[in-house]
Motif scaffolding. Sequence first.
Motif, PDB file in Angstrom:
ATOM      1  N   LEU A 287      10.523   3.743  -3.637  1.00 45.67           N
ATOM      2  CA  LEU A 287      10.675   3.884  -5.086  1.00 45.67           C
ATOM      3  C   LEU A 287      11.580   2.791  -5.645  1.00 45.67           C
ATOM      4  O   LEU A 287      11.307   2.239  -6.716  1.00 45.67           O
ATOM      5  N   ARG A 288      12.648   2.472  -4.925  1.00 43.90           N
ATOM      6  CA  ARG A 288      13.517   1.381  -5.380  1.00 43.90           C
ATOM      7  C   ARG A 288      12.744   0.070  -5.441  1.00 43.90           C
ATOM      8  O   ARG A 288      12.920  -0.730  -6.368  1.00 43.90           O
TER       9      ARG A 288
ATOM     10  N   ARG B  25       0.830  -1.201   0.000  1.00 42.98           N
ATOM     11  CA  ARG B  25       0.000   0.000   0.000  1.00 42.98           C
ATOM     12  C   ARG B  25       0.869   1.257   0.000  1.00 42.98           C
ATOM     13  O   ARG B  25       0.564   2.230  -0.684  1.00 42.98           O
ATOM     14  N   ARG B  26       1.952   1.227   0.758  1.00 44.31           N
ATOM     15  CA  ARG B  26       2.819   2.401   0.813  1.00 44.31           C
ATOM     16  C   ARG B  26       3.531   2.616  -0.525  1.00 44.31           C
ATOM     17  O   ARG B  26       3.663   3.751  -0.986  1.00 44.31           O
ATOM     18  N   GLU B  27       3.975   1.541  -1.166  1.00 40.31           N
ATOM     19  CA  GLU B  27       4.593   1.677  -2.487  1.00 40.31           C
ATOM     20  C   GLU B  27       3.596   2.284  -3.467  1.00 40.31           C
ATOM     21  O   GLU B  27       3.948   3.122  -4.297  1.00 40.31           O
ATOM     22  N   HIS B  28       2.342   1.852  -3.362  1.00 37.41           N
ATOM     23  CA  HIS B  28       1.299   2.365  -4.244  1.00 37.41           C
ATOM     24  C   HIS B  28       1.088   3.857  -4.003  1.00 37.41           C
ATOM     25  O   HIS B  28       0.950   4.650  -4.949  1.00 37.41           O
ATOM     26  N   GLN B  29       1.076   4.271  -2.742  1.00 37.41           N
ATOM     27  CA  GLN B  29       0.915   5.685  -2.415  1.00 37.41           C
ATOM     28  C   GLN B  29       2.062   6.512  -2.985  1.00 37.41           C
ATOM     29  O   GLN B  29       1.849   7.575  -3.577  1.00 37.41           O
ATOM     30  N   VAL B  30       3.284   6.027  -2.795  1.00 42.33           N
ATOM     31  CA  VAL B  30       4.459   6.749  -3.284  1.00 42.33           C
ATOM     32  C   VAL B  30       4.415   6.856  -4.807  1.00 42.33           C
ATOM     33  O   VAL B  30       4.718   7.911  -5.384  1.00 42.33           O
ATOM     34  N   LEU B  31       4.016   5.785  -5.470  1.00 35.28           N
ATOM     35  CA  LEU B  31       3.945   5.794  -6.928  1.00 35.28           C
ATOM     36  C   LEU B  31       2.889   6.779  -7.426  1.00 35.28           C
ATOM     37  O   LEU B  31       3.103   7.496  -8.408  1.00 35.28           O
TER      38      LEU B  31
ATOM     39  N   LEU C 217      -7.046  11.076 -15.137  1.00 32.86           N
ATOM     40  CA  LEU C 217      -8.258  10.278 -15.088  1.00 32.86           C
ATOM     41  C   LEU C 217      -8.478   9.796 -13.661  1.00 32.86           C
ATOM     42  O   LEU C 217      -7.552   9.678 -12.879  1.00 32.86           O
ATOM     43  N   GLY C 218      -9.696   9.488 -13.325  1.00 35.00           N
ATOM     44  CA  GLY C 218      -9.977   8.923 -12.015  1.00 35.00           C
ATOM     45  C   GLY C 218      -9.924   9.964 -10.921  1.00 35.00           C
ATOM     46  O   GLY C 218     -10.201  11.136 -11.119  1.00 35.00           O
ATOM     47  N   ALA C 219      -9.539   9.534  -9.723  1.00 36.55           N
ATOM     48  CA  ALA C 219      -9.515  10.415  -8.563  1.00 36.55           C
ATOM     49  C   ALA C 219      -8.518  11.534  -8.761  1.00 36.55           C
ATOM     50  O   ALA C 219      -7.508  11.365  -9.428  1.00 36.55           O
ATOM     51  N   PRO C 220      -8.791  12.710  -8.208  1.00 37.81           N
ATOM     52  CA  PRO C 220      -7.905  13.855  -8.390  1.00 37.81           C
ATOM     53  C   PRO C 220      -6.470  13.540  -8.033  1.00 37.81           C
ATOM     54  O   PRO C 220      -6.130  13.322  -6.887  1.00 37.81           O
ATOM     55  N   GLY C 221      -5.620  13.514  -9.056  1.00 35.39           N
ATOM     56  CA  GLY C 221      -4.202  13.302  -8.837  1.00 35.39           C
ATOM     57  C   GLY C 221      -3.861  11.902  -8.387  1.00 35.39           C
ATOM     58  O   GLY C 221      -2.706  11.546  -8.250  1.00 35.39           O
ATOM     59  N   GLY C 222      -4.867  11.068  -8.141  1.00 34.67           N
ATOM     60  CA  GLY C 222      -4.602   9.740  -7.644  1.00 34.67           C
ATOM     61  C   GLY C 222      -4.026   9.745  -6.245  1.00 34.67           C
ATOM     62  O   GLY C 222      -3.533   8.736  -5.771  1.00 34.67           O
ATOM     63  N   LEU C 223      -4.065  10.886  -5.561  1.00 36.36           N
ATOM     64  CA  LEU C 223      -3.420  10.986  -4.267  1.00 36.36           C
ATOM     65  C   LEU C 223      -4.313  10.432  -3.170  1.00 36.36           C
ATOM     66  O   LEU C 223      -5.532  10.470  -3.242  1.00 36.36           O
ATOM     67  N   VAL C 224      -3.680   9.921  -2.144  1.00 37.03           N
ATOM     68  CA  VAL C 224      -4.406   9.383  -1.010  1.00 37.03           C
ATOM     69  C   VAL C 224      -3.965  10.123   0.232  1.00 37.03           C
ATOM     70  O   VAL C 224      -2.850  10.629   0.308  1.00 37.03           O
ATOM     71  N   PRO C 225      -4.827  10.236   1.237  1.00 34.71           N
ATOM     72  CA  PRO C 225      -4.422  10.935   2.449  1.00 34.71           C
ATOM     73  C   PRO C 225      -3.385  10.133   3.204  1.00 34.71           C
ATOM     74  O   PRO C 225      -3.360   8.903   3.134  1.00 34.71           O
ATOM     75  N   PRO C 226      -2.484  10.799   3.920  1.00 37.98           N
ATOM     76  CA  PRO C 226      -1.498  10.071   4.706  1.00 37.98           C
ATOM     77  C   PRO C 226      -2.177   9.254   5.783  1.00 37.98           C
ATOM     78  O   PRO C 226      -3.197   9.655   6.337  1.00 37.98           O
ATOM     79  N   ASP C 227      -1.616   8.096   6.071  1.00 34.63           N
ATOM     80  CA  ASP C 227      -2.184   7.209   7.080  1.00 34.63           C
ATOM     81  C   ASP C 227      -1.121   6.987   8.141  1.00 34.63           C
ATOM     82  O   ASP C 227      -0.204   6.200   7.969  1.00 34.63           O
ATOM     83  N   SER C 228      -1.228   7.717   9.229  1.00 31.00           N
ATOM     84  CA  SER C 228      -0.194   7.660  10.253  1.00 31.00           C
ATOM     85  C   SER C 228      -0.150   6.316  10.956  1.00 31.00           C
ATOM     86  O   SER C 228       0.825   5.976  11.607  1.00 31.00           O
ATOM     87  N   SER C 229      -1.215   5.519  10.809  1.00 27.09           N
ATOM     88  CA  SER C 229      -1.230   4.219  11.467  1.00 27.09           C
ATOM     89  C   SER C 229      -0.492   3.167  10.670  1.00 27.09           C
ATOM     90  O   SER C 229      -0.256   2.065  11.136  1.00 27.09           O
ATOM     91  N   MET C 230      -0.109   3.516   9.428  1.00 26.28           N
ATOM     92  CA  MET C 230       0.554   2.557   8.558  1.00 26.28           C
ATOM     93  C   MET C 230       2.049   2.602   8.783  1.00 26.28           C
ATOM     94  O   MET C 230       2.642   3.659   8.875  1.00 26.28           O
ATOM     95  N   SER C 231       2.663   1.476   8.857  1.00 24.61           N
ATOM     96  CA  SER C 231       4.114   1.446   8.990  1.00 24.61           C
ATOM     97  C   SER C 231       4.745   1.848   7.685  1.00 24.61           C
ATOM     98  O   SER C 231       4.224   1.569   6.614  1.00 24.61           O
ATOM     99  N   ALA C 232       5.889   2.534   7.764  1.00 24.65           N
ATOM    100  CA  ALA C 232       6.579   2.973   6.558  1.00 24.65           C
ATOM    101  C   ALA C 232       7.255   1.807   5.885  1.00 24.65           C
ATOM    102  O   ALA C 232       7.620   1.893   4.751  1.00 24.65           O
TER     103      ALA C 232
ATOM    104  N   ILE D   9      -2.267   1.951 -11.591  1.00 25.71           N
ATOM    105  CA  ILE D   9      -2.682   3.314 -11.270  1.00 25.71           C
ATOM    106  C   ILE D   9      -3.388   3.882 -12.487  1.00 25.71           C
ATOM    107  O   ILE D   9      -3.155   3.423 -13.611  1.00 25.71           O
ATOM    108  N   PRO D  10      -4.267   4.874 -12.293  1.00 23.40           N
ATOM    109  CA  PRO D  10      -4.920   5.495 -13.445  1.00 23.40           C
ATOM    110  C   PRO D  10      -3.953   6.397 -14.178  1.00 23.40           C
ATOM    111  O   PRO D  10      -2.977   6.888 -13.603  1.00 23.40           O
ATOM    112  N   TRP D  11      -4.200   6.592 -15.463  1.00 21.76           N
ATOM    113  CA  TRP D  11      -3.422   7.577 -16.198  1.00 21.76           C
ATOM    114  C   TRP D  11      -3.633   8.932 -15.554  1.00 21.76           C
ATOM    115  O   TRP D  11      -4.760   9.309 -15.249  1.00 21.76           O
ATOM    116  N   PRO D  12      -2.564   9.705 -15.291  1.00 18.61           N
ATOM    117  CA  PRO D  12      -2.733  11.020 -14.672  1.00 18.61           C
ATOM    118  C   PRO D  12      -3.730  11.874 -15.437  1.00 18.61           C
ATOM    119  O   PRO D  12      -3.607  12.076 -16.632  1.00 18.61           O
TER     120      PRO D  12
END
Length: 229
Positions: free
Chosen positions: A184-185, A151-157, A214-229, A209-212
């Motif tokens: 990213l690596r 999930r974190r890799e997906h967010q970064v991408l 299309l879909g959700a604005p920017g494809g961005l997701v809110p930060p999730d502080s409960s998620m481990s990095a 991921i959607p083509w930039p």
Amino acid sequence: MTPIRIVLAGPQASLRASTDALRQGGVAVVARVDGGQAVRAAATFRPDVLLLEPEPGDPHAPRTVRDIRRASPRTQVLVVAPCAEPGAVREFVAAGAGGYLHKEVSRQAMLLAVHAAGGGAGGRGGDGAAALSPGPAAARVPPTAPVRLSRREHQVLLCAAAAMSNRQIANHLEITEGTVKRHLRGVFKKLGAVSRVDAVNRAVRAALIPWPGLGAPGGLVPPDSSMSA
């Protein structure tokens, strides 16, 4: 090898520095014009790439990109701007821009983006640059093999696809820049990518991921502080 032909359009002071960097990188600068002459220059010179630096706050800049593409359909437009807000990126991509570069991008990253847009060999994308997939058709190409991102890799991408720098991604997701680079690596390895540009395009083709634009604005997701990095 035939050099990539490029037109630079924007404030002359900024373009002088770009001209030197591009010429040293084997790019042929065929014209340097003010932003208001960008469409005419595209129609006249039919360059491989047009590097456009709009005036700050210019509401007509996306329309200029669209007009450039109509005047010279084979020309790829790279937009240079002082910020990389997802909304602005989506607007330029929807207008036909092939990439979006932060104004403070390194010379190496600018060269890599120009070569990628002009059909040259792709390289390792710089921290401040993010060239985007050229069209939504790529999103319909099925993946050749299943790829699983955390999930974190997906967010970064997604953030990288929105033209955010490593620092901006770190601030948005509330993690360190080192953690961003590590994810990213991981993305590069899983996708077999060699750059941020390549990773975004491969992820779009694999429907990860959607083509930039299309879909959700920017494809961005809110930060999730409960998620481990």
